[in-house]
Design a protein around this motif. Structure first.
Motif, PDB file in Angstrom:
ATOM      1  N   ALA A  24     -85.100  30.645 -30.054  1.00 13.23           N
ATOM      2  CA  ALA A  24     -84.055  31.444 -30.693  1.00 13.23           C
ATOM      3  C   ALA A  24     -83.137  30.505 -31.480  1.00 13.23           C
ATOM      4  O   ALA A  24     -83.125  29.290 -31.255  1.00 13.23           O
ATOM      5  N   ALA A  25     -82.342  31.087 -32.400  1.00 12.06           N
ATOM      6  CA  ALA A  25     -81.423  30.271 -33.203  1.00 12.06           C
ATOM      7  C   ALA A  25     -80.427  29.535 -32.292  1.00 12.06           C
ATOM      8  O   ALA A  25     -80.141  28.350 -32.497  1.00 12.06           O
ATOM      9  N   GLY A  26     -79.933  30.239 -31.270  1.00 14.58           N
ATOM     10  CA  GLY A  26     -78.987  29.604 -30.342  1.00 14.58           C
ATOM     11  C   GLY A  26     -79.642  28.445 -29.608  1.00 14.58           C
ATOM     12  O   GLY A  26     -79.020  27.394 -29.387  1.00 14.58           O
ATOM     13  N   GLU A  27     -80.913  28.631 -29.271  1.00 17.39           N
ATOM     14  CA  GLU A  27     -81.668  27.569 -28.597  1.00 17.39           C
ATOM     15  C   GLU A  27     -81.809  26.358 -29.513  1.00 17.39           C
ATOM     16  O   GLU A  27     -81.744  25.214 -29.062  1.00 17.39           O
ATOM     17  N   ALA A  28     -82.042  26.620 -30.806  1.00 18.31           N
ATOM     18  CA  ALA A  28     -82.173  25.529 -31.778  1.00 18.31           C
ATOM     19  C   ALA A  28     -80.863  24.741 -31.850  1.00 18.31           C
ATOM     20  O   ALA A  28     -80.869  23.509 -31.873  1.00 18.31           O
ATOM     21  N   PHE A  29     -79.737  25.461 -31.855  1.00 16.42           N
ATOM     22  CA  PHE A  29     -78.437  24.787 -31.824  1.00 16.42           C
ATOM     23  C   PHE A  29     -78.308  23.977 -30.534  1.00 16.42           C
ATOM     24  O   PHE A  29     -77.929  22.808 -30.551  1.00 16.42           O
ATOM     25  N   ASP A  30     -78.621  24.622 -29.404  1.00 17.67           N
ATOM     26  CA  ASP A  30     -78.405  23.973 -28.099  1.00 17.67           C
ATOM     27  C   ASP A  30     -79.303  22.750 -27.917  1.00 17.67           C
ATOM     28  O   ASP A  30     -78.846  21.704 -27.455  1.00 17.67           O
ATOM     29  N   LYS A  31     -80.580  22.888 -28.289  1.00 16.15           N
ATOM     30  CA  LYS A  31     -81.515  21.776 -28.075  1.00 16.15           C
ATOM     31  C   LYS A  31     -81.205  20.613 -29.021  1.00 16.15           C
ATOM     32  O   LYS A  31     -81.281  19.449 -28.626  1.00 16.15           O
ATOM     33  N   SER A  32     -80.863  20.930 -30.264  1.00 12.57           N
ATOM     34  CA  SER A  32     -80.511  19.866 -31.210  1.00 12.57           C
ATOM     35  C   SER A  32     -79.238  19.162 -30.739  1.00 12.57           C
ATOM     36  O   SER A  32     -79.125  17.935 -30.824  1.00 12.57           O
ATOM     37  N   ALA A  33     -78.295  19.946 -30.248  1.00 12.43           N
ATOM     38  CA  ALA A  33     -77.028  19.361 -29.767  1.00 12.43           C
ATOM     39  C   ALA A  33     -77.297  18.414 -28.601  1.00 12.43           C
ATOM     40  O   ALA A  33     -76.695  17.338 -28.504  1.00 12.43           O
ATOM     41  N   LYS A  34     -78.203  18.814 -27.735  1.00 15.15           N
ATOM     42  CA  LYS A  34     -78.543  17.975 -26.576  1.00 15.15           C
ATOM     43  C   LYS A  34     -79.121  16.639 -27.058  1.00 15.15           C
ATOM     44  O   LYS A  34     -78.751  15.575 -26.565  1.00 15.15           O
ATOM     45  N   LEU A  35     -80.026  16.715 -28.043  1.00 11.84           N
ATOM     46  CA  LEU A  35     -80.619  15.491 -28.592  1.00 11.84           C
ATOM     47  C   LEU A  35     -79.543  14.589 -29.202  1.00 11.84           C
ATOM     48  O   LEU A  35     -79.622  13.369 -29.136  1.00 11.84           O
ATOM     49  N   LEU A  36     -78.522  15.216 -29.786  1.00 10.72           N
ATOM     50  CA  LEU A  36     -77.442  14.453 -30.423  1.00 10.72           C
ATOM     51  C   LEU A  36     -76.423  13.941 -29.388  1.00 10.72           C
ATOM     52  O   LEU A  36     -75.417  13.337 -29.752  1.00 10.72           O
ATOM     53  N   GLY A  37     -76.688  14.253 -28.134  1.00  9.88           N
ATOM     54  CA  GLY A  37     -75.799  13.790 -27.074  1.00  9.88           C
ATOM     55  C   GLY A  37     -74.517  14.599 -26.970  1.00  9.88           C
ATOM     56  O   GLY A  37     -73.514  14.141 -26.425  1.00  9.88           O
TER      57      GLY A  37
END
Ligand code: KG4
Ligand code: ZN
Length: 344
Positions: free
Chosen positions: A166-179
């Motif tokens: 989902a779009a929210g998941e894309a935000f959340d997972k990318s944010a996690k990668l960015l620390g």
């Protein structure tokens, strides 16, 4: 008529009371109370379902008490108890459903199980600028990304949806990668304010697919690849640039598909709902694109974008008003962790 709403599908406990005006107009929010579990889950970097359920148990009755104090009325004034029946975490849903049915049984009043996404979809009706049917709805939450044609209450036709994240998941997972912390969406969009959205070339999956489906899983892989290239000692500016480029990719796809759905249906109204609907860049883009083609855009009030009890009470009230709801008196309940909105 007063409808009590209870939301407990994920990591927010929400309770609210809405009133259906005697003349049959749009229901009015009398009071709502919310507890977010973000602080509790933060240590784990995401929602821990078992902890979520236990916390809903602790919060739901104090929140209900708060709602009655704020609304200046009592439990006896409730005519129907609505609760989120799905989709969501099974254990978390069971808490809200169980409490709703117990309260209703004690009062001798009926219950109504509500689809969580219907709550999001109708939530702009509580704003100062409520939409009118029919409209196209872009539902963008942590678990769902869907375009719907909404003809009226309970008349939802799926036009397209994500085939993976989902779009929210894309935000959340990318944010996690960015620390960045959890939840990632708001954190990533804050960092993006300082970055250049054109700094990195990221994929826009399915953007020109010809249909209204979405795919976001490739985006997090692309973010991971870019981060690897930047190396372990990446400084703040490239991180902000990558955040801005990620947000830009998501906004590009969501807005392009929304415009396509409006064109395909010929409808002149767009409703944007769900947590990602709070994203400023998405709102700015949609506002400007829609203005150009004479489409009105409606959003829930910012504080009602993420999960809350008000949208569940509202959906219950609007279902009753439309005559589509069958309130139950048997106090037996089940929950539907997976539940397509078109089947609600
Ligand atoms: O609708 P919601 O509160 O819960 C679900 O039903 O899933 O949506 C939560 C999602 C999360 O993925 C969160 O990161 C995202 O909405 N979100 C945002 C923003 N605020 C919340 N994403 C981007 N920008 C925001 N400002
Ligand atoms: Zn939600």
């Amino acid at each position: 008529m007063n409808v009590l709403g209870i939301e407990s599908s994920c990591d927010e406990t929400g309770v609210a009371l809405v009133q259906v005006p005697p003349d049959g107009g749009v229901p009015r929010l009398r009071a709502h109370a919310l507890h977010s579990q973000i602080e509790m889950h933060r240590a784990y970097g995401g929602v821990v379902p078992e902890l979520a359920s236990r916390d809903h148990i602790r919060r739901v009755l104090p929140l209900a008490r708060q709602v009655f104090v704020d609304a200046g009325c009592s439990l006896e004034d409730v005519d129907v108890v609505a609760y989120t029946r799905g989709p969501g975490l099974a254990g978390a849903l069971l808490v809200g459903a169980g409490v709703a049915c117990a309260l209703a049984a004690a009062l001798g009043k009926p219950t109504l199980g509500i689809h969580h996404l219907e709550g999001h979809l109708l939530s702009p009706f509580l704003s100062d600028d409520p939409p009118e049917f029919p409209f196209v709805a872009l539902l963008v939450s942590g678990g769902h990304t869907q375009l719907m044609r909404v003809q009226g209450v309970g008349e939802y036709e799926l036009l397209g949806e994500t085939i993976d994240d989902a779009a929210g998941e894309a935000f959340d997972k990318s944010a996690k990668l960015l620390g960045l912390g959890y939840p990632g969406g708001p954190a990533l969009s804050r960092l993006a304010e300082f970055g250049n959205p054109e700094a990195f070339e990221l994929p826009r999956p399915l953007m020109h697919s010809g249909n209204l489906d979405f795919s976001f899983a490739g985006l997090k892989t692309a973010v991971m690849t870019q981060l690897r290239k930047l190396g372990p000692d990446v400084c703040e500016q490239p991180k902000a640039d990558l955040a801005a480029s990620t947000q830009e990719a998501i906004v590009d796809v969501l807005s392009a598909k929304s415009m396509k759905a409006l064109k395909a249906t010929g409808l002149k109204r767009l409703v944007v709902a769900g947590g990602v609907g709070a994203n400023r860049a998405l709102r700015t883009r949609l506002n400007s694109l829609c203005r150009r083609v004479g489409v009105r855009v409606h959003y829930p009030e910012l504080h009602l974008c993420s999960d809350n009890g008000a949208m569940i009470a509202l959906a219950g009230a609007m279902r009753l008003q439309s005559g589509r709801a069958v309130p139950a008196h048997d106090y037996a309940f089940d929950v539907k962790p997976r539940w397509p909105l078109a089947e609600a």
